[in-house]
Design a protein around this motif. Structure first.
Motif, PDB file in Angstrom:
ATOM      1  N   ALA A   1       6.845   7.755  -2.074  1.00  0.00           N
ATOM      2  CA  ALA A   1       7.568   7.489  -3.316  1.00  0.00           C
ATOM      3  C   ALA A   1       8.812   8.361  -3.409  1.00  0.00           C
ATOM      4  O   ALA A   1       9.874   7.908  -3.844  1.00  0.00           O
ATOM      5  CB  ALA A   1       6.652   7.728  -4.513  1.00  0.00           C
ATOM      6  N   ALA A   2       8.687   9.610  -3.005  1.00  0.00           N
ATOM      7  CA  ALA A   2       9.842  10.514  -3.036  1.00  0.00           C
ATOM      8  C   ALA A   2      10.965   9.997  -2.149  1.00  0.00           C
ATOM      9  O   ALA A   2      12.148  10.058  -2.512  1.00  0.00           O
ATOM     10  CB  ALA A   2       9.404  11.912  -2.597  1.00  0.00           C
ATOM     11  N   ALA A   3      10.603   9.457  -0.981  1.00  0.00           N
ATOM     12  CA  ALA A   3      11.622   8.953  -0.051  1.00  0.00           C
ATOM     13  C   ALA A   3      12.301   7.701  -0.583  1.00  0.00           C
ATOM     14  O   ALA A   3      13.505   7.509  -0.391  1.00  0.00           O
ATOM     15  CB  ALA A   3      10.973   8.674   1.304  1.00  0.00           C
ATOM     16  N   ALA A   4      11.545   6.838  -1.269  1.00  0.00           N
ATOM     17  CA  ALA A   4      12.093   5.548  -1.698  1.00  0.00           C
ATOM     18  C   ALA A   4      12.754   5.594  -3.063  1.00  0.00           C
ATOM     19  O   ALA A   4      13.620   4.759  -3.357  1.00  0.00           O
ATOM     20  CB  ALA A   4      10.982   4.497  -1.704  1.00  0.00           C
ATOM     21  N   LEU A   5      12.370   6.546  -3.912  1.00  0.00           N
ATOM     22  CA  LEU A   5      12.793   6.501  -5.309  1.00  0.00           C
ATOM     23  C   LEU A   5      13.554   7.745  -5.762  1.00  0.00           C
ATOM     24  O   LEU A   5      13.671   8.002  -6.952  1.00  0.00           O
ATOM     25  CB  LEU A   5      11.565   6.292  -6.209  1.00  0.00           C
ATOM     26  N   GLY A   6      14.074   8.497  -4.822  1.00  0.00           N
ATOM     27  CA  GLY A   6      14.752   9.738  -5.173  1.00  0.00           C
ATOM     28  C   GLY A   6      16.008   9.560  -5.998  1.00  0.00           C
ATOM     29  O   GLY A   6      16.458  10.504  -6.651  1.00  0.00           O
ATOM     30  N   GLY A   7      16.568   8.357  -6.029  1.00  0.00           N
ATOM     31  CA  GLY A   7      17.814   8.145  -6.758  1.00  0.00           C
ATOM     32  C   GLY A   7      17.667   7.593  -8.157  1.00  0.00           C
ATOM     33  O   GLY A   7      18.685   7.289  -8.807  1.00  0.00           O
ATOM     34  N   VAL A   8      16.442   7.487  -8.659  1.00  0.00           N
ATOM     35  CA  VAL A   8      16.264   6.903  -9.991  1.00  0.00           C
ATOM     36  C   VAL A   8      16.806   7.836 -11.068  1.00  0.00           C
ATOM     37  O   VAL A   8      16.935   9.040 -10.856  1.00  0.00           O
ATOM     38  CB  VAL A   8      14.774   6.584 -10.254  1.00  0.00           C
ATOM     39  N   HIS A   9      17.086   7.270 -12.235  1.00  0.00           N
ATOM     40  CA  HIS A   9      17.620   8.068 -13.342  1.00  0.00           C
ATOM     41  C   HIS A   9      16.565   8.988 -13.943  1.00  0.00           C
ATOM     42  O   HIS A   9      16.873  10.090 -14.395  1.00  0.00           O
ATOM     43  CB  HIS A   9      18.180   7.149 -14.433  1.00  0.00           C
TER      44      HIS A   9
ATOM     45  N   ASP B   1       0.852  -1.182   0.000  1.00  0.00           N
ATOM     46  CA  ASP B   1       0.000   0.000   0.000  1.00  0.00           C
ATOM     47  C   ASP B   1       0.886   1.230   0.000  1.00  0.00           C
ATOM     48  O   ASP B   1       1.693   1.423   0.919  1.00  0.00           O
ATOM     49  CB  ASP B   1      -0.890  -0.009   1.251  1.00  0.00           C
ATOM     50  N   ARG B   2       0.735   2.086  -1.005  1.00  0.00           N
ATOM     51  CA  ARG B   2       1.618   3.239  -1.119  1.00  0.00           C
ATOM     52  C   ARG B   2       1.455   4.235   0.016  1.00  0.00           C
ATOM     53  O   ARG B   2       2.334   5.064   0.238  1.00  0.00           O
ATOM     54  CB  ARG B   2       1.406   3.934  -2.473  1.00  0.00           C
ATOM     55  N   ASP B   3       0.357   4.169   0.736  1.00  0.00           N
ATOM     56  CA  ASP B   3       0.177   5.062   1.874  1.00  0.00           C
ATOM     57  C   ASP B   3       0.952   4.589   3.106  1.00  0.00           C
ATOM     58  O   ASP B   3       1.080   5.324   4.081  1.00  0.00           O
ATOM     59  CB  ASP B   3      -1.306   5.195   2.220  1.00  0.00           C
ATOM     60  N   ASP B   4       1.456   3.373   3.069  1.00  0.00           N
ATOM     61  CA  ASP B   4       2.313   2.835   4.135  1.00  0.00           C
ATOM     62  C   ASP B   4       3.737   3.329   3.886  1.00  0.00           C
ATOM     63  O   ASP B   4       4.322   3.035   2.847  1.00  0.00           O
ATOM     64  CB  ASP B   4       2.255   1.308   4.091  1.00  0.00           C
ATOM     65  N   PRO B   5       4.334   4.079   4.807  1.00  0.00           N
ATOM     66  CA  PRO B   5       5.651   4.674   4.540  1.00  0.00           C
ATOM     67  C   PRO B   5       6.769   3.664   4.301  1.00  0.00           C
ATOM     68  O   PRO B   5       7.799   4.007   3.708  1.00  0.00           O
ATOM     69  CB  PRO B   5       5.917   5.525   5.782  1.00  0.00           C
ATOM     70  N   ASP B   6       6.601   2.424   4.749  1.00  0.00           N
ATOM     71  CA  ASP B   6       7.663   1.431   4.584  1.00  0.00           C
ATOM     72  C   ASP B   6       7.400   0.444   3.463  1.00  0.00           C
ATOM     73  O   ASP B   6       8.267  -0.353   3.126  1.00  0.00           O
ATOM     74  CB  ASP B   6       7.842   0.646   5.901  1.00  0.00           C
ATOM     75  N   ALA B   7       6.217   0.484   2.884  1.00  0.00           N
ATOM     76  CA  ALA B   7       5.809  -0.588   1.974  1.00  0.00           C
ATOM     77  C   ALA B   7       6.657  -0.647   0.712  1.00  0.00           C
ATOM     78  O   ALA B   7       7.066  -1.732   0.282  1.00  0.00           O
ATOM     79  CB  ALA B   7       4.345  -0.435   1.615  1.00  0.00           C
ATOM     80  N   LEU B   8       6.916   0.487   0.084  1.00  0.00           N
ATOM     81  CA  LEU B   8       7.639   0.478  -1.183  1.00  0.00           C
ATOM     82  C   LEU B   8       9.079   0.028  -0.992  1.00  0.00           C
ATOM     83  O   LEU B   8       9.585  -0.820  -1.729  1.00  0.00           O
ATOM     84  CB  LEU B   8       7.582   1.862  -1.836  1.00  0.00           C
TER      85      LEU B   8
ATOM     86  N   THR C   1      -2.620  10.145  -3.308  1.00  0.00           N
ATOM     87  CA  THR C   1      -2.655  10.781  -1.994  1.00  0.00           C
ATOM     88  C   THR C   1      -1.338  11.501  -1.734  1.00  0.00           C
ATOM     89  O   THR C   1      -0.306  11.210  -2.354  1.00  0.00           O
ATOM     90  CB  THR C   1      -2.879   9.751  -0.869  1.00  0.00           C
ATOM     91  N   ARG C   2      -1.376  12.418  -0.781  1.00  0.00           N
ATOM     92  CA  ARG C   2      -0.142  13.107  -0.392  1.00  0.00           C
ATOM     93  C   ARG C   2       0.857  12.136   0.230  1.00  0.00           C
ATOM     94  O   ARG C   2       2.071  12.232  -0.008  1.00  0.00           O
ATOM     95  CB  ARG C   2      -0.474  14.244   0.576  1.00  0.00           C
ATOM     96  N   ALA C   3       0.362  11.181   1.013  1.00  0.00           N
ATOM     97  CA  ALA C   3       1.253  10.198   1.618  1.00  0.00           C
ATOM     98  C   ALA C   3       1.948   9.363   0.548  1.00  0.00           C
ATOM     99  O   ALA C   3       3.151   9.094   0.642  1.00  0.00           O
ATOM    100  CB  ALA C   3       0.460   9.297   2.566  1.00  0.00           C
ATOM    101  N   ALA C   4       1.202   8.962  -0.476  1.00  0.00           N
ATOM    102  CA  ALA C   4       1.800   8.172  -1.545  1.00  0.00           C
ATOM    103  C   ALA C   4       2.918   8.939  -2.235  1.00  0.00           C
ATOM    104  O   ALA C   4       3.970   8.380  -2.567  1.00  0.00           O
ATOM    105  CB  ALA C   4       0.732   7.765  -2.556  1.00  0.00           C
ATOM    106  N   ALA C   5       2.711  10.226  -2.465  1.00  0.00           N
ATOM    107  CA  ALA C   5       3.744  11.045  -3.098  1.00  0.00           C
ATOM    108  C   ALA C   5       4.983  11.146  -2.214  1.00  0.00           C
ATOM    109  O   ALA C   5       6.118  10.989  -2.683  1.00  0.00           O
ATOM    110  CB  ALA C   5       3.189  12.429  -3.404  1.00  0.00           C
TER     111      ALA C   5
END
Length: 327
Positions: free
Chosen positions: A82-90, A49-56, A75-79
């Motif tokens: 995602a920003a926290a987990a995927l900030g290093g993508v190309h 669930d993308r609203d779970d901060p640890d799920a991704l 949702t704002r939480a999903a954004a």
């Protein structure tokens, strides 16, 4: 190259993004809650669930994608997650919406850099999309493309708008249609065209905001209905109903008569500058092909469930009967 650790499965666009990415040789992962159907074979099916901060982060484990096409972010939480987990993508491609603009609807919408977007804390679709754009842009540091989409359609779409018109017209007889609304401009984009373009934008590392809509002047609502009649082969006869009568009878735009907008909105809602999308190579297959493929899919498959929270599109038969003008 890895194509995507994608967002919660968008029931129309997501499957076409996966198909496009697999077709271009990518190693593809999907990230879904697992409630709206299994992804195609050949992908890494990640769940959470993308609203779970640890799920991704938990789902990704040691695997890190290079490219992301995010077809949800509701949702704002999903954004933020995602920003926290995927900030290093190309490269990160976010599917946003024209609703991110403060002035849409009714529009018109000019070039992307000259139109204000929402900056409020409202828990509404447009402000949430605008927040997601800002949050992800900051996280990936200039490697974000934001696709602000409008009306998407095509096979596998569970929101039964075009599908309702196709089925109603195929039944034939007199069909209540909006009199003034028949002339309203409308533009749409086939999900398959949009998906292929999104994957290409991620591969190319394109950035910035893009109004990813169909071409201006594509058709009118009446023109679209004519195509539906030709594709279904029905003998439907249009029975135009004036807008004032529709509204007085409680007919809801976009819901009871899918894709119809009141004149005050319709005259500018699809006046959207999509020149940057055209410059970046977005394509649009002929409208008849989109309609015909949607009709073929409807006849061959059970209709998918309507997404939660949405009203079922279509004009109830008893209400239509009261609207049909006497001969």
């Amino acid at each position: 190259m890895h194509a995507a650790a994608r967002a919660r499965w968008h029931p129309l666009l997501g499957r076409h993004v996966v198909t496009a990415a697999l077709g271009r040789g990518h190693d593809v992962a999907t990230f879904t809650r697992g409630v709206s159907g299994a992804p195609p074979e050949g992908v890494r099916a990640l769940h959470g669930d993308r609203d779970d901060p640890d799920a991704l982060a938990r789902a990704l484990g040691e695997w890190t994608p290079e490219l992301v096409v995010d077809t949800s972010c509701q949702t704002r939480a999903a954004a933020s997650n995602a920003a926290a987990a995927l900030g290093g993508v190309h490269a990160y491609v976010l599917v946003s919406s024209l609703n991110a603009y403060r002035n849409w609807p009714p529009g018109p919408i000019g070039p992307e850099d000259g139109e204000p977007t929402w900056d409020t804390d409202e828990d509404a679709y447009g402000p949430i999309k605008a927040f997601a754009e800002r949050e992800l842009a900051a996280a990936v540091d200039g490697r974000l493309l934001t696709a602000r989409v409008g009306l998407i359609t095509g096979p596998h779409y569970p929101v039964h708008r075009l599908g309702w018109w196709l089925e109603r017209i195929a039944r034939g007889g007199r069909v209540a249609v909006p009199a003034e609304g028949a002339r309203q401009p409308i533009t749409l984009v086939d999900a398959r065209d949009l998906a292929a373009w999104l994957v290409g934008m991620a591969e190319a590392g394109r950035t910035g905001a893009v109004n990813a809509t169909g071409p201006a002047g594509l058709t009118t609502l009446g023109g679209l209905l004519d195509v539906c009649r030709a594709v279904t082969g029905g003998d439907a006869e249009w029975a135009p109903v004036p807008e004032a009568r529709l509204l007085a009878a409680g007919v809801e735009e976009w819901v009871h008569l899918p894709l119809w907008l009141r004149q005050e909105l319709a005259r500018t809602a699809w006046d959207v500058d999509e020149s940057r999308a055209r410059d970046l190579g977005i394509s649009t297959q002929p409208l008849r092909e989109t309609v015909a493929d949607t009709w073929a899919w409807l006849r061959a498959h059970e209709r998918p469930p309507l997404p939660a929270g949405l009203l079922a599109p279509g004009l109830p038969p008893d209400l239509e009967a009261t609207l049909l003008p006497t001969r």
